[in-house]
Design an enzyme around this catalytic site. Structure first.
Site, PDB file in Angstrom:
ATOM      1  N   LYS A   1       8.217  13.890   5.861  1.00  0.00           N
ATOM      2  CA  LYS A   1       9.164  13.979   4.752  1.00  0.00           C
ATOM      3  C   LYS A   1       9.121  15.311   4.004  1.00  0.00           C
ATOM      4  CE  LYS A   1      10.043   9.147   3.693  1.00  0.00           C
ATOM      5  NZ  LYS A   1       9.917   8.063   2.723  1.00  0.00           N
TER       6      LYS A   1
ATOM      7  N   ALA B   1       1.301   4.755  -7.058  1.00  0.00           N
ATOM      8  CA  ALA B   1       2.000   5.987  -7.431  1.00  0.00           C
ATOM      9  C   ALA B   1       2.168   6.892  -6.210  1.00  0.00           C
ATOM     10  CB  ALA B   1       1.238   6.710  -8.545  1.00  0.00           C
TER      11      ALA B   1
HETATM   12  P1  NAP Z   1       1.671   6.204   0.116  1.00  0.00           P
HETATM   13  O1  NAP Z   1       2.483   7.343  -0.385  1.00  0.00           O
HETATM   14  O2  NAP Z   1       0.602   6.435   1.117  1.00  0.00           O
HETATM   15  O3  NAP Z   1       1.016   5.491  -1.189  1.00  0.00           O
HETATM   16  C1  NAP Z   1       0.066   4.451  -1.035  1.00  0.00           C
HETATM   17  C2  NAP Z   1      -0.214   3.821  -2.395  1.00  0.00           C
HETATM   18  O4  NAP Z   1      -1.126   2.727  -2.170  1.00  0.00           O
HETATM   19  C3  NAP Z   1      -0.905   4.751  -3.385  1.00  0.00           C
HETATM   20  O5  NAP Z   1      -0.528   4.411  -4.689  1.00  0.00           O
HETATM   21  C4  NAP Z   1      -2.388   4.426  -3.130  1.00  0.00           C
HETATM   22  O6  NAP Z   1      -3.220   4.718  -4.231  1.00  0.00           O
HETATM   23  C5  NAP Z   1      -2.306   2.934  -2.961  1.00  0.00           C
HETATM   24  N1  NAP Z   1      -3.483   2.414  -2.271  1.00  0.00           N
HETATM   25  C6  NAP Z   1      -3.870   2.636  -0.992  1.00  0.00           C
HETATM   26  N2  NAP Z   1      -5.024   1.993  -0.716  1.00  0.00           N
HETATM   27  C7  NAP Z   1      -5.372   1.340  -1.869  1.00  0.00           C
HETATM   28  C8  NAP Z   1      -6.466   0.511  -2.234  1.00  0.00           C
HETATM   29  N3  NAP Z   1      -7.443   0.199  -1.362  1.00  0.00           N
HETATM   30  N4  NAP Z   1      -6.492   0.010  -3.479  1.00  0.00           N
HETATM   31  C9  NAP Z   1      -5.513   0.295  -4.357  1.00  0.00           C
HETATM   32  N5  NAP Z   1      -4.450   1.093  -4.083  1.00  0.00           N
HETATM   33  C10 NAP Z   1      -4.389   1.609  -2.844  1.00  0.00           C
HETATM   34  O7  NAP Z   1       2.592   5.061   0.746  1.00  0.00           O
HETATM   35  P2  NAP Z   1       4.127   4.739   0.391  1.00  0.00           P
HETATM   36  O8  NAP Z   1       5.012   5.463   1.308  1.00  0.00           O
HETATM   37  O9  NAP Z   1       4.281   4.886  -1.079  1.00  0.00           O
HETATM   38  O10 NAP Z   1       4.201   3.170   0.820  1.00  0.00           O
HETATM   39  C11 NAP Z   1       3.564   2.189   0.041  1.00  0.00           C
HETATM   40  C12 NAP Z   1       4.022   0.801   0.471  1.00  0.00           C
HETATM   41  O11 NAP Z   1       5.419   0.664   0.277  1.00  0.00           O
HETATM   42  C13 NAP Z   1       3.751   0.502   1.944  1.00  0.00           C
HETATM   43  O12 NAP Z   1       3.290  -0.806   2.049  1.00  0.00           O
HETATM   44  C14 NAP Z   1       5.118   0.615   2.595  1.00  0.00           C
HETATM   45  O13 NAP Z   1       5.263  -0.246   3.692  1.00  0.00           O
HETATM   46  C15 NAP Z   1       6.031   0.167   1.455  1.00  0.00           C
HETATM   47  N6  NAP Z   1       7.385   0.736   1.568  1.00  0.00           N
HETATM   48  C16 NAP Z   1       8.423  -0.122   1.753  1.00  0.00           C
HETATM   49  C17 NAP Z   1       9.698   0.372   1.875  1.00  0.00           C
HETATM   50  C18 NAP Z   1      10.851  -0.591   2.068  1.00  0.00           C
HETATM   51  O14 NAP Z   1      11.930  -0.171   2.476  1.00  0.00           O
HETATM   52  N7  NAP Z   1      10.657  -1.859   1.782  1.00  0.00           N
HETATM   53  C19 NAP Z   1       9.937   1.752   1.796  1.00  0.00           C
HETATM   54  C20 NAP Z   1       8.843   2.601   1.593  1.00  0.00           C
HETATM   55  C21 NAP Z   1       7.557   2.079   1.494  1.00  0.00           C
HETATM   56  P3  NAP Z   1      -4.012   6.131  -4.269  1.00  0.00           P
HETATM   57  O15 NAP Z   1      -3.038   7.127  -4.813  1.00  0.00           O
HETATM   58  O16 NAP Z   1      -5.139   5.891  -5.186  1.00  0.00           O
HETATM   59  O17 NAP Z   1      -4.453   6.453  -2.871  1.00  0.00           O
END
Ligand code: NAP
Length: 280
Positions: free
Chosen positions: A71, A135
């Site tokens: 991205k 976040a």
């Molecule tokens: P990302 O940028 O990697 O962010 C991951 C998030 O999860 C961060 O806030 C991270 O916190 C937190 N996290 C990871 N491991 C953790 C733990 N053990 N305990 C607490 N917090 C934790 O990922 P993303 O792209 O935002 O995606 C996040 C979720 O949204 C995924 O499940 C994805 O499938 C979903 N999603 C869905 C759609 C949809 O169309 N429905 C679209 C996009 C994403 P830290 O900052 O502390 O690491």
């Protein structure tokens, strides 16, 4: 110059990418609207992203979706970005313009808000405090869209607080950050709880949170769609909350992309939902 007889091609670029359900969604609509075209998986290694994106126009593609980890690189290569994509700081969709230039969009926030309205048509962002957990990239689209929808108080909590503070800078009067340890207390009086973390996703442990302080009238939303019912949503349902899973966001974010590439505004039908659900 666009030609209605032209075969139109789009796809999703990422690595890994074959887990993406986007081809099912777009090819369903292509067939439904008798469009000459196709939507595929484009597995592109990180070293080849620049070449692949430059090739979109040369190959005559209508555009593509972009998923992680591409991205950021893709965003840097756009000739134009929508103001919303700039504010979110990420794109998930490229539209090749008739002159070959590349425009970057972020449709995740639109998809998210529409998914809430699909569940509760009277949903309003200013109904009360909204507690957002996480976040990361998805949270950025969610928080910026909630602000645009008129949210009056967003309580943002992330394991790594510095990332929450970075995102809160979008509007510090509305978005307040809290420590990870304060997440249960931050549910008090909330009108909505949103999980944007990966906790609860297939292969991950459940999000560690206790819903006791959350008013029963609050909506509980999880961006995850595999599984459709995360442990958080199951716990919320058991307490009688209205819930919303991530499938609606996935389906809705595809609408503006399809319209931009193929010229038709498509609809989410039960048949489409079933086709996507059949792959889980
Ligand atoms: P990302 O940028 O990697 O962010 C991951 C998030 O999860 C961060 O806030 C991270 O916190 C937190 N996290 C990871 N491991 C953790 C733990 N053990 N305990 C607490 N917090 C934790 O990922 P993303 O792209 O935002 O995606 C996040 C979720 O949204 C995924 O499940 C994805 O499938 C979903 N999603 C869905 C759609 C949809 O169309 N429905 C679209 C996009 C994403 P830290 O900052 O502390 O690491």
């Amino acid at each position: 110059m666009s030609d209605s007889n032209q075969f139109k091609l789009a796809g999703i670029m990422g690595m890994p990418v074959f887990q993406s359900r986007s081809p099912i969604i777009h090819n369903y609509w292509i067939k439904k609207h008798n469009i000459k075209g196709a939507y595929g998986h484009f597995p592109v290694q990180i070293d080849n992203v620049e070449t692949a994106i430059r090739g979109l126009s040369a190959l005559g593609l209508a555009g593509c979706n972009i998923t992680q980890p591409h991205k950021l690189m893709a965003m840097k290569m756009m000739d134009e970005l929508t103001p919303l994509a700039k504010r979110i700081g990420a794109i998930n969709c490229i539209v090749v313009q008739p002159d070959g230039s590349l425009h970057g969009f972020n449709n995740d926030g639109f998809g998210y808000i529409q998914s809430l309205k699909d569940v509760t048509p009277a949903w309003r962002a200013d109904a009360g405090p909204i507690t957002v957990i996480g976040a990361g990239g998805a949270a950025r689209a969610v928080v910026i869209s909630l602000l645009d929808q008129g949210a009056t108080e967003i309580r943002l909590i992330n394991r790594t607080r510095a990332k929450a503070e970075e995102l809160a800078a979008a509007d510090p009067t509305v978005v307040k950050t809290y420590d990870w340890s304060e997440r249960n207390a931050a549910l008090e009086g909330a009108a909505m709880l949103v999980n944007t973390t990966n906790q609860g996703m297939y292969g991950q442990p459940p999000l560690e949170i206790t819903l006791d302080a959350l008013p029963k009238t609050a909506m509980v939303s999880d961006l995850i769609y595999i599984p459709l019912e995360t442990p958080l949503l199951a716990a919320a349902k058991a307490r009688g909350h209205v819930t919303s899973n991530g499938l609606g966001m996935l389906l809705n974010q595809a609408i503006p992309a399809f319209e931009a590439w193929f010229g038709v505004k498509p609809e989410i039908t039960d048949e489409l939902r079933k086709a996507v659900l059949a792959t889980f």
